[in-house]
Design a protein around this motif. Structure first.
Motif, mmCIF file in Angstrom:
data_model
loop_
_atom_site.group_PDB
_atom_site.id
_atom_site.type_symbol
_atom_site.label_atom_id
_atom_site.label_comp_id
_atom_site.label_asym_id
_atom_site.label_seq_id
_atom_site.Cartn_x
_atom_site.Cartn_y
_atom_site.Cartn_z
ATOM 1 N N ARG A 91 34.255 60.318 15.695
ATOM 2 C CA ARG A 91 33.066 61.176 15.704
ATOM 3 C C ARG A 91 31.931 60.654 14.840
ATOM 4 N NH1 ARG A 91 34.915 67.331 14.995
ATOM 5 N NH2 ARG A 91 34.139 66.794 12.963
ATOM 6 N N GLU A 93 39.804 61.149 18.619
ATOM 7 C CA GLU A 93 38.408 61.580 18.744
ATOM 8 C C GLU A 93 37.831 62.004 17.397
ATOM 9 O OE1 GLU A 93 38.377 63.272 23.332
ATOM 10 O OE2 GLU A 93 38.782 64.647 21.687
ATOM 11 N N TRP A 126 40.759 68.419 22.074
ATOM 12 C CA TRP A 126 40.392 67.177 21.417
ATOM 13 C C TRP A 126 41.658 66.458 20.981
ATOM 14 C CZ3 TRP A 126 42.307 67.466 16.500
ATOM 15 C CH2 TRP A 126 42.459 68.743 15.946
ATOM 16 N N THR A 127 41.520 65.199 20.708
ATOM 17 C CA THR A 127 42.652 64.408 20.237
ATOM 18 C C THR A 127 42.366 63.938 18.820
ATOM 19 O OG1 THR A 127 41.754 62.311 21.023
ATOM 20 C CG2 THR A 127 43.123 63.568 22.576
#
Length: 93
Positions: free
Chosen positions: A89, A85, A81-82
């Motif tokens: 969310r 992100e 994941w970055t």
């Protein structure tokens, strides 16, 4: 003549303190000498030498830490994941 207080403290007479350069905050050493006790003032020059040595050691340690920091490789690794992100969310859109 100085007396020993209930806390076992002794006042250094002003004449003696002036003669030997003893100032408030200085450290003194007590030595047993047979039936008597010797009181030796710690020379400030020794304290300054000790301070200089401690500062030198601190500077050396700081240099080593800076070298470690420069050579350290910071890697997040494969986490799947970055950061962006994470912020997206909870949003609906």
């Amino acid at each position: 003549m100085p007396k020993v207080t209930s806390k076992l403290q002794v006042t250094v007479p002003k004449v003696i303190a002036d003669q030997y350069g003893i100032k408030p905050g200085d450290e003194i050493t007590w030595l047993a000498a047979g039936d008597s006790i010797r009181v030796l003032p710690r020379r400030r020059a020794q304290s300054r030498d000790g301070l200089a040595a401690r500062l030198r050691l601190f500077d050396q340690a700081t240099s080593r830490q800076q070298a470690r920091d420069k050579s350290a490789v910071i890697s997040a690794g494969p986490r799947g994941w970055t950061r962006e992100e994470l912020y997206d969310r909870g949003s609906s859109g």
